[in-house]
Every structure is written in structure tokens, then in C-alpha cells.
Write a protein that holds these residues in place. Structure first.
Motif, short mmCIF file in Angstrom:
data_model
loop_
_atom_site.label_atom_id
_atom_site.label_comp_id
_atom_site.label_asym_id
_atom_site.label_seq_id
_atom_site.Cartn_x
_atom_site.Cartn_y
_atom_site.Cartn_z
N VAL A 31 29.02 43.93 23.63
CA VAL A 31 28.55 45.13 24.35
C VAL A 31 27.37 45.80 23.66
O VAL A 31 26.33 46.06 24.27
CB VAL A 31 29.70 46.13 24.54
N SER A 32 27.50 46.08 22.38
CA SER A 32 26.46 46.81 21.66
C SER A 32 25.14 46.03 21.64
O SER A 32 24.07 46.59 21.91
CB SER A 32 26.91 47.09 20.22
N ASP A 33 25.21 44.75 21.35
CA ASP A 33 24.00 43.93 21.29
C ASP A 33 23.35 43.81 22.67
O ASP A 33 22.12 43.79 22.79
CB ASP A 33 24.32 42.54 20.75
N ILE A 64 30.51 47.78 29.73
CA ILE A 64 29.14 47.61 30.23
C ILE A 64 28.96 48.32 31.57
O ILE A 64 27.95 49.00 31.81
CB ILE A 64 28.81 46.10 30.38
N LEU A 65 29.95 48.21 32.44
CA LEU A 65 29.85 48.86 33.75
C LEU A 65 29.84 50.38 33.61
O LEU A 65 29.11 51.07 34.33
CB LEU A 65 31.02 48.42 34.64
N SER A 66 30.61 50.90 32.67
CA SER A 66 30.67 52.35 32.47
C SER A 66 29.37 52.89 31.90
O SER A 66 28.99 54.04 32.15
CB SER A 66 31.83 52.70 31.53
N ALA A 67 28.67 52.06 31.13
CA ALA A 67 27.44 52.50 30.46
C ALA A 67 26.19 52.29 31.31
O ALA A 67 25.11 52.74 30.93
CB ALA A 67 27.29 51.76 29.14
N THR A 71 26.41 46.61 39.28
CA THR A 71 27.46 46.23 40.22
C THR A 71 28.24 45.06 39.66
O THR A 71 27.66 44.09 39.18
CB THR A 71 26.86 45.83 41.58
N PHE A 72 29.57 45.17 39.73
CA PHE A 72 30.40 44.07 39.27
C PHE A 72 30.58 43.07 40.41
O PHE A 72 31.01 43.42 41.51
CB PHE A 72 31.76 44.57 38.81
N LEU A 73 30.24 41.81 40.14
CA LEU A 73 30.44 40.74 41.10
C LEU A 73 31.73 40.01 40.74
O LEU A 73 31.78 39.25 39.78
CB LEU A 73 29.25 39.77 41.07
N ASP A 74 32.80 40.29 41.49
CA ASP A 74 34.08 39.67 41.17
C ASP A 74 34.10 38.21 41.60
O ASP A 74 33.21 37.73 42.31
CB ASP A 74 35.23 40.44 41.84
N ASN A 75 35.14 37.51 41.18
CA ASN A 75 35.21 36.07 41.40
C ASN A 75 35.17 35.72 42.89
O ASN A 75 34.46 34.80 43.30
CB ASN A 75 36.48 35.51 40.75
N HIS A 76 35.93 36.46 43.69
CA HIS A 76 35.95 36.18 45.13
C HIS A 76 34.58 36.37 45.75
O HIS A 76 34.12 35.53 46.54
CB HIS A 76 36.97 37.08 45.82
N THR A 77 33.91 37.45 45.40
CA THR A 77 32.57 37.72 45.93
C THR A 77 31.60 36.63 45.54
O THR A 77 30.81 36.15 46.37
CB THR A 77 32.07 39.08 45.42
#
Length: 244
Positions: A31-33, A64-67, A71-77
């Protein structure tokens, strides 16, 4: 397309792919890097995705999403979309069941609509499906599906650069040497190995990776000597999977 690789945990590898200052983070455990990379390169993180659902690959996703506003691309999508547009380029999503039922690979390559589509060289973010020098464990138990997944990846251009989910290079080649001690390509493969930037080409893999070399005469002979069935191509691949 630009690819940045990040290490986290004992041997995990995370990735940021970017084009035209737009980016996607895949298995973003570092995350940090990753956040530093986005800031230094002035990249807008548009998407976050995972190659599969194992905890060591989804760790960091929520941070990462909070920062960011990604958009999160889930497996089904991802399995429905199959194509991710990033800037002026596209990423092809391959469903590659075997390691897990939900395993995905991401293939990024220049795309020319008026030509033949994808052009070389491309980059394959292969998660735990295909490593540099080996493949993942078949935790799904579906060896036939895993075989089909590997076969589909083997159709990609030979200069495709393989970016895997873990760095297992040293141990993988040590094992491969026990199967094909006369194979002349192992030393060159290891000379190219760089702990700070781990990759290989698909052509490299066809020369050293036993799980892509299931038709190689020396390996077939080894399987037969061990009493394993080699009648069909799938049986040869399955036999190699059970040599370790």
C-alpha cells in the motif's frame, strides 16, 4: 502501458499498470509504496482489482480504495467485462481457473483497431496461475481446467512479459533442474533474474518451465519411467503436475 512492480510480504508481488496518467492497481498489498508511486508519477488510480481471492492477494485492497477514489472491479465484473479500458489502451481479462476457481490474468498490450488488434510486446499479470519458472498449486482440484488455462496463456505472443504473483524463481529452477538436468537454458534464465524486478518472457518459460514443457521428450521419458500416463497431452501435463 507502463508496469510498476512492488514486493510485499515474504515473496508477494503487486502491480500498478498505467497509461496516459490513468492507473490500475492489481493485488495492491504494498500500500505505502503504491501510494508513493501514484504521487510521484502524478497518476490517477482509476481501478483496483485482484487476481484471485486468497488473503495474501486481497490484502491492501480496502486501504487503497479508502485512500483514493478508485473503483473496485470485483471478480464477477471482470469476468463479465473481459476488457478494461485504461487511457488509450486496453487490458484483456482472462479467466484462468485452476489455482483457484476465480483466478484471473490480465494481459496488457498495445492495441491497434485498424491492424490486427493486440500487438507485441505485451505484459501478463498472471497472479498465481503462471509463475516465473513454475505454476501455482491446483487448489481448485480441477486439473483439466488448469490445463486449459495454461494452454490459453501459451497462445500469447512469445515476447509477452510474465509478471507473476510471487517470486519463486530460485526454488522453481532448482526443482526444474532435477527433472531436466541436461536442459541448457537454466543458467541463462537465472542470469536474467533480478530480485528488484522479477519477470520473464513466455519464450523463456517454454524453455525452462516444466509445466509448459509437458511435451518435451526428456520429460515425457521421465514420466513414463515413473509409470505415469503420457497418452494424451492433458495426461502429460497432469503427469508433470504430479511429479513434484
Amino acid at each position: 502501458m507502463q508496469v510498476d512492480q512492488f514486493r510485499y510480504g515474504p515473496d508477494n508481488l503487486a502491480y500498478v499498470l498505467s497509461s496516459d496518467f490513468k492507473a490500475i492497481a492489481i493485488d495492491p498489498g504494498a500500500v505505502s509504496d503504491i501510494m508513493t508511486c501514484l504521487e510521484e508519477k502524478a497518476l490517477e488510480l482509476v481501478y483496483v482489482a485482484n487476481t484471485h481471492s486468497h488473503p495474501d492477494h486481497v490484502t491492501g485492497t480496502q486501504d487503497i480504495l479508502s485512500a483514493t477514489e478508485a473503483t473496485f472491479l470485483d471478480n464477477h465484473t471482470l469476468r463479465q467485462k473481459e476488457i478494461i479500458k485504461l487511457g488509450k489502451e486496453v487490458i484483456q481479462v482472462y479467466h484462468t481457473p485452476g489455482h483457484t476457481h476465480d483466478s484471473l490474468c490480465f494481459y496488457a498490450a498495445p492495441y491497434e483497431e485498424e491492424a490486427v488488434g493486440y500487438t507485441s510486446p505485451g505484459y501478463l499479470i498472471s497472479g498465481d496461475t503462471l509463475f516465473n519458472g513454475t505454476v501455482g498449486n491446483c487448489f481448485s482440484g480441477n486439473f483439466k481446467a488448469f490445463y486449459k488455462s495454461i494452454k490459453s496463456l501459451m497462445t500469447l505472443p512469445k515476447d509477452t512479459i510474465i509478471y507473476a504473483g510471487h517470486d519463486y524463481v530460485q526454488d522453481s529452477i532448482a526443482f526444474a533442474k532435477t527433472l531436466e538436468p541436461e536442459n541448457p537454458y537454466f543458467d541463462d534464465f537465472l542470469k536474467k533474474y533480478d530480485y528488484t524486478h522479477v519477470f520473464s518472457t513466455l519464450e523463456d518459460e517454454t524453455k525452462v518451465n516444466p509445466y509448459l514443457r509437458f511435451n518435451a521428450p526428456d520429460l515425457v521419458k521421465l514420466m513414463e519411467n515413473k509409470g505415469l500416463s503420457t497418452r494424451t497431452e492433458f495426461e502429460r501435463w497432469d503427469a508433470v503436475m504430479h511429479l513434484g
